[in-house]
Write an enzyme that holds these catalytic residues in place. Structure first.
Site, PDB file in Angstrom:
ATOM      1  N   ASP A 230      29.172 -51.246  27.896  1.00 29.60           N
ATOM      2  CA  ASP A 230      28.526 -51.957  28.983  1.00 29.60           C
ATOM      3  C   ASP A 230      27.346 -52.782  28.434  1.00 29.60           C
ATOM      4  O   ASP A 230      27.490 -53.465  27.416  1.00 29.60           O
ATOM      5  CB  ASP A 230      28.087 -50.959  30.065  1.00 29.60           C
ATOM      6  CG  ASP A 230      27.646 -51.626  31.361  1.00 29.60           C
ATOM      7  OD1 ASP A 230      28.520 -51.978  32.168  1.00 29.60           O
ATOM      8  OD2 ASP A 230      26.429 -51.804  31.554  1.00 29.60           O
ATOM      9  N   TRP A 231      26.170 -52.729  29.088  1.00 27.96           N
ATOM     10  CA  TRP A 231      25.015 -53.482  28.606  1.00 27.96           C
ATOM     11  C   TRP A 231      24.577 -53.034  27.215  1.00 27.96           C
ATOM     12  O   TRP A 231      23.929 -53.795  26.488  1.00 27.96           O
ATOM     13  CB  TRP A 231      23.844 -53.337  29.577  1.00 27.96           C
ATOM     14  CG  TRP A 231      23.762 -54.480  30.549  1.00 27.96           C
ATOM     15  CD1 TRP A 231      24.220 -54.505  31.833  1.00 27.96           C
ATOM     16  CD2 TRP A 231      23.202 -55.777  30.311  1.00 27.96           C
ATOM     17  NE1 TRP A 231      23.970 -55.725  32.409  1.00 27.96           N
ATOM     18  CE2 TRP A 231      23.344 -56.527  31.497  1.00 27.96           C
ATOM     19  CE3 TRP A 231      22.593 -56.376  29.211  1.00 27.96           C
ATOM     20  CZ2 TRP A 231      22.893 -57.835  31.616  1.00 27.96           C
ATOM     21  CZ3 TRP A 231      22.134 -57.682  29.321  1.00 27.96           C
ATOM     22  CH2 TRP A 231      22.296 -58.407  30.515  1.00 27.96           C
TER      23      TRP A 231
ATOM     24  N   TRP B  66      32.022 -56.401  40.894  1.00 26.12           N
ATOM     25  CA  TRP B  66      30.973 -55.392  40.735  1.00 26.12           C
ATOM     26  C   TRP B  66      29.606 -55.982  41.070  1.00 26.12           C
ATOM     27  O   TRP B  66      28.818 -55.368  41.786  1.00 26.12           O
ATOM     28  CB  TRP B  66      30.998 -54.846  39.316  1.00 26.12           C
ATOM     29  CG  TRP B  66      29.717 -54.247  38.822  1.00 26.12           C
ATOM     30  CD1 TRP B  66      28.868 -54.779  37.895  1.00 26.12           C
ATOM     31  CD2 TRP B  66      29.140 -52.999  39.213  1.00 26.12           C
ATOM     32  NE1 TRP B  66      27.790 -53.960  37.680  1.00 26.12           N
ATOM     33  CE2 TRP B  66      27.925 -52.854  38.474  1.00 26.12           C
ATOM     34  CE3 TRP B  66      29.508 -52.001  40.100  1.00 26.12           C
ATOM     35  CZ2 TRP B  66      27.099 -51.745  38.613  1.00 26.12           C
ATOM     36  CZ3 TRP B  66      28.670 -50.891  40.242  1.00 26.12           C
ATOM     37  CH2 TRP B  66      27.487 -50.765  39.489  1.00 26.12           C
TER      38      TRP B  66
ATOM     39  N   ASP C 186      39.347 -48.861  33.685  1.00 29.60           N
ATOM     40  CA  ASP C 186      38.133 -49.617  34.002  1.00 29.60           C
ATOM     41  C   ASP C 186      38.485 -50.911  34.726  1.00 29.60           C
ATOM     42  O   ASP C 186      39.132 -51.785  34.144  1.00 29.60           O
ATOM     43  CB  ASP C 186      37.381 -49.921  32.704  1.00 29.60           C
ATOM     44  CG  ASP C 186      36.086 -50.678  32.946  1.00 29.60           C
ATOM     45  OD1 ASP C 186      35.715 -50.898  34.111  1.00 29.60           O
ATOM     46  OD2 ASP C 186      35.437 -51.036  31.948  1.00 29.60           O
TER      47      ASP C 186
ATOM     48  N   HIS D 202      35.373 -46.964  33.356  1.00 31.18           N
ATOM     49  CA  HIS D 202      34.343 -47.801  32.726  1.00 31.18           C
ATOM     50  C   HIS D 202      33.411 -46.987  31.844  1.00 31.18           C
ATOM     51  O   HIS D 202      33.075 -47.415  30.737  1.00 31.18           O
ATOM     52  CB  HIS D 202      33.542 -48.510  33.820  1.00 31.18           C
ATOM     53  CG  HIS D 202      32.467 -49.391  33.294  1.00 31.18           C
ATOM     54  ND1 HIS D 202      32.724 -50.546  32.588  1.00 31.18           N
ATOM     55  CD2 HIS D 202      31.104 -49.287  33.370  1.00 31.18           C
ATOM     56  CE1 HIS D 202      31.571 -51.124  32.254  1.00 31.18           C
ATOM     57  NE2 HIS D 202      30.580 -50.378  32.712  1.00 31.18           N
TER      58      HIS D 202
END
Length: 460
Positions: free
Chosen positions: A283-284, A324, A410, A439
């Site tokens: 993710d980030w 999202w 995901d 995810h």
């Protein structure tokens, strides 16, 4: 020792009143009064913080006020009373003013220039001698200083006015997270914010696993992977991004920015002197983390990359991510723990509730609101240009090993996004598919960590 005169205590009490005023203003409580022929001429109190002036000591303020009042920078026949032994700067100014006498309260063993560290008043070579007397109401003067500094010693890392800090008690019942917290607040980019990180294993371990979480997670996400890496004798560092976990949480959404968070991570790697790093991202953690190695490629030896992307602004963001982002905008107070529970039915209630711990109210949730729109969408979006440079690095310059793990359930950054990323990373041929994972791939982290050990340390 010269005898203390009755009038000395009177004037020192007036100096203590000035010191109290300084304390009320948040300054170190030092006060001074200047007297001539038994008459009060001027007062002064510490104000270097409020005036942004390193010379704004109580004694200097009193000297300046007295010179103006008497119309002469020479203060012959004057006596100055100050609650703390004067420093070298103030002592020099007193000698230049040709004071008759200086009386102080508490000694200053660190910077005192009237006998504690040195005694400028005892220099016979100087063209003027000023009498000096210490110890007048010393206990009262010292007590005021001690009372001022006591709460600061108890809280060495006060929270910035524009930030919040989640109470430690909210993390008390978090399961499977037994590790000692570590904190930094003196990185240049942090500007006094406190950042939490885990640091396990020997500092000189052959390999360091740097585990970067994303939104809306925190280092708790790596709780099943950390024991595997650390148990094999490696160092594991897992920070909480500012705004998440046990790190400080700026109150305003607009505080957060791509460049800020990237710079904090760059400085963290340098401060901890991380070497032989296997970068572990999702993710980030990947959107930011994948831009780090190009600035110090000698520090990195491997990459473990899970459901993430390089947001260069050149291609449209995935439909799953756009959905999202829209959902976050419509549901800014969403239950973080239940989000994890929906995609990970194997989690226990205490486990998914642990993801709510950092965010007890709306004020603590600025990062949750800020991060979805922060993903670089266009070529000129903040972070897009540095992501393009990172993309070139991974395509052409990356010389380390890469293991990719894909959570196939995901809907946000799933297999199509990861396959596109795979093509951008030189030598990325080893892929681990997890049909049951969504995810937050790390919720199935133990087998991934075991596979990583076999991949990055085949002879171990």
């Amino acid at each position: 020792m010269p005898e203390i005169r009755p009038t000395d205590t009177h004037w020192m009490r007036l100096a203590l009143e000035q010191a109290a005023l300084a304390s009320e203003a948040g300054e170190v409580p030092v006060g001074a009064v200047l007297v001539k022929d038994g008459v009060l001429v001027a007062t002064g109190r510490n104000a270097p913080v409020g005036q942004n002036d390193p010379t704004a000591h109580a004694e200097i303020a009193a000297l300046r006020a007295a010179a103006l009042a008497l119309g002469n920078y020479r203060l012959d026949g004057c006596e100055l009373f100050v609650t703390l032994e004067p420093c070298a700067m103030c002592s020099g100014a007193m000698l230049h003013a040709r004071l008759k006498r200086v009386v102080f309260g508490a000694p200053d063993p660190r910077t005192g220039a009237a006998g504690s560290v040195l005694n400028l008043f005892a220099q016979d070579a100087l063209n003027h001698q000023t009498q000096v007397q210490g110890g007048v109401l010393a206990a009262d003067c010292a007590s005021m200083l001690q009372d001022f500094f006591k709460p600061r010693r108890l809280n060495m890392n006060p929270v910035r006015d524009d930030a919040l800090r989640t109470p430690d008690a909210l993390f008390a019942d978090v399961p499977d997270y037994p590790w000692k917290p570590h904190y930094l607040s003196d990185l240049s980019a942090l500007a006094g914010l406190r950042m939490h990180y885990l640091d396990l294993g020997p500092a000189d371990a052959h390999t360091t696993y740097l585990c970067l979480h994303g939104n809306p997670a925190w280092s708790y996400l790596y709780r099943t992977m950390i024991p595997v890496f650390a148990g094999a004798g490696h160092r594991v560092v897992a920070p909480d991004l500012i705004g998440f976990g046990k790190s400080d949480k700026p109150k305003k959404d607009g505080f957060h920015g791509f460049d800020f968070h990237r710079q904090v991570l760059l400085e963290l790697v340098e401060r901890l002197d991380l070497r032989n790093v296997v970068l572990v991202v999702q993710d980030w953690g990947g959107i930011l983390g994948l831009t780090l190695p190009m600035d110090a490629p000698q520090r990195y030896r491997g990459l473990l990359v899970m459901n993430t992307t390089l947001a260069t602004g050149e291609l449209p963001l995935s439909a799953g991510f756009l959905a999202w982002r829209q959902w976050c905008e419509k549901n800014p107070e969403f239950d973080v723990g239940r989000l994890f529970a929906r995609g990970n039915p194997q989690m226990t209630v205490p486990e998914w509730q642990a993801y709510n711990a950092p965010f007890p109210d709306r004020g603590h949730r600025a990062a949750l609101r800020a991060f979805p729109p922060m993903v670089p969408e266009f070529a000129d979006s903040p972070g897009a240009e540095v992501s393009r440079r990172a993309q070139s690095f991974w395509q052409h310059d990356w010389a380390g090993q890469t293991l990719m793990a894909i959570g196939q359930q995901d809907p946000v950054l799933g297999e199509p996004v990861m396959r596109a990323l795979q093509k951008q990373i030189r030598g990325c041929s080893e892929v681990m598919l997890l049909p049951q994972a969504g995810h937050f791939v790390q919720e199935h982290g133990a087998p991934i960590a075991q596979r990583a050990l076999q991949f990055f340390h085949p002879k171990a």
